[in-house]
Design an enzyme around this catalytic site. Structure first.
Site, PDB file in Angstrom:
ATOM      1  N   HIS A   8      58.343  -6.514  34.118  1.00  0.00           N
ATOM      2  CA  HIS A   8      59.364  -5.460  34.071  1.00  0.00           C
ATOM      3  C   HIS A   8      58.969  -4.340  33.094  1.00  0.00           C
ATOM      4  O   HIS A   8      59.842  -3.652  32.554  1.00  0.00           O
ATOM      5  CB  HIS A   8      60.735  -6.031  33.670  1.00  0.00           C
ATOM      6  CG  HIS A   8      61.187  -7.167  34.516  1.00  0.00           C
ATOM      7  ND1 HIS A   8      61.808  -6.995  35.734  1.00  0.00           N
ATOM      8  CD2 HIS A   8      61.072  -8.516  34.332  1.00  0.00           C
ATOM      9  CE1 HIS A   8      62.079  -8.176  36.262  1.00  0.00           C
ATOM     10  NE2 HIS A   8      61.643  -9.119  35.437  1.00  0.00           N
ATOM     11  N   SER A  29      44.194  20.813  30.253  1.00  0.00           N
ATOM     12  CA  SER A  29      45.310  21.637  30.720  1.00  0.00           C
ATOM     13  C   SER A  29      44.943  23.110  30.579  1.00  0.00           C
ATOM     14  O   SER A  29      44.266  23.503  29.627  1.00  0.00           O
ATOM     15  CB  SER A  29      46.561  21.337  29.884  1.00  0.00           C
ATOM     16  OG  SER A  29      47.546  22.335  30.065  1.00  0.00           O
ATOM     17  N   LYS A  69      45.569  18.434  25.705  1.00  0.00           N
ATOM     18  CA  LYS A  69      45.726  17.485  26.804  1.00  0.00           C
ATOM     19  C   LYS A  69      44.402  16.871  27.230  1.00  0.00           C
ATOM     20  O   LYS A  69      43.358  17.510  27.252  1.00  0.00           O
ATOM     21  CB  LYS A  69      46.386  18.162  28.015  1.00  0.00           C
ATOM     22  CG  LYS A  69      47.825  18.592  27.787  1.00  0.00           C
ATOM     23  CD  LYS A  69      48.741  17.427  27.436  1.00  0.00           C
ATOM     24  CE  LYS A  69      48.902  16.446  28.576  1.00  0.00           C
ATOM     25  NZ  LYS A  69      49.598  17.024  29.730  1.00  0.00           N
ATOM     26  N   GLU A 105      45.233   9.442  38.850  1.00  0.00           N
ATOM     27  CA  GLU A 105      46.390   9.956  39.588  1.00  0.00           C
ATOM     28  C   GLU A 105      46.009  10.316  41.017  1.00  0.00           C
ATOM     29  O   GLU A 105      46.783  10.104  41.957  1.00  0.00           O
ATOM     30  CB  GLU A 105      46.956  11.173  38.853  1.00  0.00           C
ATOM     31  CG  GLU A 105      47.550  10.829  37.497  1.00  0.00           C
ATOM     32  CD  GLU A 105      47.813  12.037  36.612  1.00  0.00           C
ATOM     33  OE1 GLU A 105      48.369  11.857  35.521  1.00  0.00           O
ATOM     34  OE2 GLU A 105      47.443  13.163  37.016  1.00  0.00           O
TER      35      GLU A 105
END
Length: 483
Positions: free
Chosen positions: A161, A301, A307, A314
Site C-alpha cells: 500500500h 527542465s 531538475k 516515464e
C-alpha cells in the site's frame, strides 16, 4: 482516377480504374515492406515445390530463383524502386521478379493467394522477432543478477500500500521484477511453438489444387508443422494475440491467434516494465532517495535548473498504454469478422511492428537504467524503522508458544503504546511489554536487528541471504540455458 495493373486485374469490371482515395486506403506497402525478406524466402520455397509438382520446369525454377535473389539484393542495397500502383510487398516483389525474368515470373503465384502468403510472411517474421525479444529479456535479467549480487547486503524497506511494511534485501526486491520477466520469457517460448505451424499451401481459403508437398515446404521454411485446415490458416491472426494453449483448439480462428497472443504477451511485458519504472521513479525522488540515475538516462527542465527528471522511465511507463491499445485494436478487429479473410486484417502488421519496436526499445532502455544507476546503500538502511519489526514481535511470541492471532494482538498493542507515548518500539521497557504479554522476557531485545529480521526468512523465496543467493543461482541457470 488511377488506372494500373493490379495482381487482381484491371480489366472488365475494373477497367474504370481504382478511385484514388481507395487506392491510398488500400495500400499497405509503407508498413508491410518490412516483410520483404520473409516474402522472398516464402517465394523461393514455394517455387521449389512447384517444380517438384511439375507445375514449372527445372529451368524455370532456376530462373525464378535467380530472379528472386536479385530482388532480395535490390532490397538489401536499397535499390528497389517503388511505384504508385504497388499495393503491398507481395505486388512489389512479383512485379520486380517479372521485370527481371519475364513471363516465367507470372507462374510463381500458381495456386497461391496473398491470403496464405501474408500469414506465412508474418509467422516467419514473428519467429525471428520473438527470439530477439527473448534474448533482450534475458539480457535484462542478467543486469538484475549483477546488481543483486553486488548489493546483496543492502537492506531497505519493503512496501505494501506504498507504506513501509517489512525489511527486505534490495536484491530481493530487484529479483522480484526479474522473475516477472522469466514468466514473460516462458510465454514467448510457448508462443513460438504455436507460431511454428506453416500456413502456405492453403490458397485463398480452399487449399492448393496442385498437390504440392506442404511437408517439404514446411521443412524448407523451418517450420515443424503444417496447418490442417486451409480456412483456419488464412484467417489466423491469433499469433499476434490469443491465449490458446494448443494450435488445434480452434479450427477456424487460428490465423489471427498468434498475433493476438503476441500483443497480449507484449502487454504483460510492458506492464511489468511499467511497474518497475514506477518503483524506480519513486526510489529516485528526494523523498525516497534510494537510487540515483545516471545522467545519460535523465533530462533537465527548460525552466528549473535544479531538475533531474527520470523521463526515460516515464516514457517506458507511458508506452504501456499504446501497447495495450494495440491488443484491444486487434481483438476488436477480430471479434466480428466472418470467415475467412477480410481486408480489416490489413492493419494487423502495423500493430505487430509497433508492439515489437516499442517492447524492444523499452527493454534496452530499462537495461541501461538499471545497469548504470547508483544504489544509495546508506539511505536504504536509514529508511528502516523499528516499527517495521512489529511482525517480528508477533513471531517472537509465536516461538514462545502463543497462538499467532493472540501474538498479533499483543504486538499491535505494543505499537499503539509506543505511538501514544512517542517511544520507539525497540525502546519500550520490558516491564511495560510484560503488562501486555507475560511471555516477553529479556531476550526480546534480540529481535531489534534488521539483519536478523531478513535472515529469519530462510524458506525458499524469502529475503534471507541464502534464499536470495539461491534466487540468483536459479535465474543465472535460466538465462544460460539455450532453450
Amino acid at each position: 482516377m488511377e488506372k494500373s495493373s493490379k495482381l487482381w486485374g484491371d480489366e472488365g469490371r475494373f477497367s474504370c480504374g481504382l478511385n484514388s482515395d481507395l487506392s491510398q486506403l488500400n495500400n499497405s506497402l509503407q508498413v508491410d515492406k518490412r516483410l520483404y525478406r520473409e516474402d522472398i524466402c516464402g517465394s523461393l520455397a514455394y517455387a521449389e515445390v512447384l517444380c517438384d509438382a511439375e507445375i514449372i520446369s527445372s529451368d524455370e525454377f532456376k530462373t525464378i530463383k535467380e530472379g528472386l535473389n536479385i530482388v532480395l539484393d535490390d532490397w538489401n542495397s536499397h535499390k528497389i524502386q517503388l511505384r504508385d500502383n504497388d499495393e503491398d510487398i507481395h505486388s512489389v516483389n512479383e512485379r520486380r521478379l517479372i521485370e527481371i525474368v519475364g513471363d516465367v515470373g507470372r507462374k510463381l503465384h500458381t495456386g497461391r493467394s496473398r491470403n496464405d502468403q501474408v500469414v506465412l510472411d508474418m509467422k516467419l517474421w514473428m519467429k525471428k522477432s520473438v527470439i530477439e525479444i527473448v534474448e533482450d529479456i534475458k539480457c535484462l535479467i542478467k543486469v538484475f543478477i549483477r546488481k543483486a549480487e553486488d548489493k546483496i547486503k543492502v537492506i531497505m524497506p519493503g512496501y505494501t500500500h506504498l507504506q513501509r511494511a517489512q525489511p527486505v534485501r534490495f536484491s530481493h526486491w530487484l529479483l522480484a521484477h526479474g522473475f516477472f520477466l522469466e514468466s514473460d520469457c516462458d510465454r514467448l517460448k510457448q508462443l513460438l511453438e504455436r507460431v511454428d505451424v506453416m500456413p502456405l499451401g492453403s490458397g485463398a481459403l480452399a487449399g492448393n489444387p496442385f498437390k504440392i508437398n506442404r511437408d517439404k515446404l514446411a521443412k524448407l521454411l523451418g517450420f515443424s508443422k503444417i496447418t490442417n485446415n486451409s480456412m483456419n490458416a488464412v484467417s489466423d491472426r491469433d499469433f499476434v494475440g490469443n491465449l490458446m494453449k494448443n494450435v488445434s483448439d480452434l479450427i477456424f480462428l487460428n490465423t489471427n491467434i498468434f498475433q493476438v497472443e503476441f500483443n497480449f504477451i507484449a502487454t504483460l511485458i510492458s506492464t511489468h516494465l511499467s511497474r518497475l519504472s514506477e518503483d524506480l521513479i519513486l526510489f529516485n525522488t528526494k523523498e525516497f532517495n534510494f537510487i540515483k540515475l545516471s545522467g545519460e538516462f535523465a533530462t533537465g527542465s527548460s525552466l528549473m535548473p535544479q531538475k533531474f527528471n527520470p523521463d526515460c522511465l516515464e516514457l517506458v511507463r507511458g508506452l504501456t498504454g499504446g501497447i495495450l491499445g494495440q491488443l484491444t485494436n486487434i481483438l476488436v478487429t477480430l471479434k466480428g469478422l466472418p470467415f475467412t479473410y477480410n481486408k480489416d486484417l490489413q492493419s494487423d502488421k502495423q500493430s505487430m511492428f509497433f508492439v515489437f519496436d516499442n517492447i524492444k526499445l523499452s527493454l534496452k532502455v530499462i537495461s541501461g537504467v538499471v545497469e548504470s544507476m547508483e544504489i544509495l546503500d546508506e539511505n536504504c538502511w536509514n529508511a528502516l524503522s523499528y516499527d517495521m519489526l512489529a511482525t517480528d514481535v508477533a513471531y517472537y511470541l509465536v516461538r514462545k508458544g502463543v497462538a499467532f492471532r493472540d501474538a498479533h494482538h499483543s504486538a499491535s498493542k505494543l505499537v499503539d503504546y509506543a505511538s501514544q507515548h512517542c517511544i520507539e518500539l525497540c525502546k519500550l521497557p520490558l516491564p511495560v511489554m510484560k503488562t501486555i504479554n507475560e511471555k516477553f522476557i529479556d531476550d526480546v531485545h534480540d529481535i531489534w536487528s534488521f539483519t536478523k529480521s531478513v535472515e529469519q526468512y530462510q524458506a525458499t523465496g524469502g529475503t534471507s541471504m541464502e534464499s536470495v543467493r539461491n534466487q540468483i543461482a536459479y535465474l543465472k541457470d535460466y538465462v544460460e540455458r539455450g532453450n
